[in-house]
Design a protein around this motif. Structure first.
Motif, short mmCIF file in Angstrom:
data_model
loop_
_atom_site.label_atom_id
_atom_site.label_comp_id
_atom_site.label_asym_id
_atom_site.label_seq_id
_atom_site.Cartn_x
_atom_site.Cartn_y
_atom_site.Cartn_z
N CYS A 140 -4.37 -0.04 0.21
CA CYS A 140 -5.12 -1.06 0.93
C CYS A 140 -6.52 -0.51 1.21
O CYS A 140 -6.76 0.69 1.13
N CYS A 156 0.86 -1.19 0.00
CA CYS A 156 0.00 0.00 0.00
C CYS A 156 0.89 1.24 0.00
O CYS A 156 1.83 1.33 0.78
N CYS A 190 0.30 3.43 3.74
CA CYS A 190 0.75 2.87 5.02
C CYS A 190 1.95 1.94 4.86
O CYS A 190 2.61 1.58 5.84
N CYS A 207 -6.69 2.30 4.00
CA CYS A 207 -6.24 3.65 3.60
C CYS A 207 -7.18 4.26 2.56
O CYS A 207 -7.47 5.45 2.60
ZN ZN Z 1 -2.66 1.24 3.55
#
Ligand code: ZN
Length: 236
Positions: free
Chosen positions: A64, A7, A10, A67
């Motif tokens: 992801c 991701c 993050c 997020c």
């Molecule tokens: Zn993420």
């Protein structure tokens, strides 16, 4: 397209979900065509001169689910409203003037965080993923701790070609590390550890000094620019 990976906000390895860049509600729900560097520069590639079609609008599998949902629910609506007002400003513009002045009601911190989430999403260089504090600034809706090395700018454009990228440029001011997303009514630009390529962008770095969901009334004078190529930083 692979749907599992890192991701880009993050940094966790996870199942990735389709992220619209800019948000789908900000005029990004129709099919778009765009080109990546391989389509532009590598004459030997069978992809040279071709375009990619995305039926879902501009975007990709970058983030992801957590997020993607967090940025969408916290900041997406503020950006959508900003884009709608920007489109209204463009529609009513006086063609002779370069700057378009318009009275906005806007949520500065939310908009800045949405724009930075978009930049992180498209950044395949990892220069933003590796920038300490940037992910925390986005994921904590109340944070005002934008890394000092990052500045953010906006301009108006009606250019339909999607310029989504990051890179380095050299001007008489020196080297620039920058990223740019062009999608009417706005182009957004960041400069990392360097000056912006132009002096007339409208700087929104100070949007970090507001509170989450705080709405302000502000008259913005944003320049109208036409990107010249798909390469970030060049204009007519
Ligand atoms: Zn993420």
């Amino acid at each position: 397209m692979k749907k599992v990976g890192i991701c880009r906000i993050c940094g966790k390895y996870a199942k990735l979900t389709f992220e619209h860049v800019p948000p789908q509600s900000a005029f990004n729900s129709n099919p778009v065509f765009f080109q990546k560097s391989v389509h532009l520069h590598d004459k030997k590639s069978f992809l040279y001169g071709k375009k990619i079609r995305s039926n879902q609008g501009a975007g990709g599998y970058y983030l992801c689910k957590s997020c993607n949902n967090l940025t969408g629910s916290y900041y997406g609506d503020s950006y959508k409203k900003f884009a709608y007002m920007g489109m209204m400003a463009l529609t009513h513009r006086i063609l002779a003037s370069k700057d378009i002045t318009f009275e906005y009601a806007l949520q500065p911190l939310n908009i800045l965080k949405q724009i930075l989430a978009m930049f992180m999403a498209i950044d395949t260089s990892d220069q933003l993923l590796n920038l300490e504090g940037l992910a925390d600034f986005i994921l904590d809706k109340d944070s005002r701790a934008l890394p000092d090395s990052l500045r953010v700018f906006v301009y108006h454009t009606i250019t339909k070609q999607v310029r989504n990228g990051w890179g380095m440029a050299r001007t008489e001011k020196g080297f620039h590390h920058l990223g740019e997303i062009t999608f009417p009514p706005f182009g957004v630009v960041y400069a990392l550890d360097s000056e912006p390529t132009r002096n007339d962008f409208y700087e929104i770095t100070d949007f970090k000094n507001f509170n989450f969901n705080q709405t302000v009334q502000a008259r913005l004078s944003i320049p109208f620019l036409t990107p010249k190529t798909y390469i970030p930083g060049l204009y007519n």
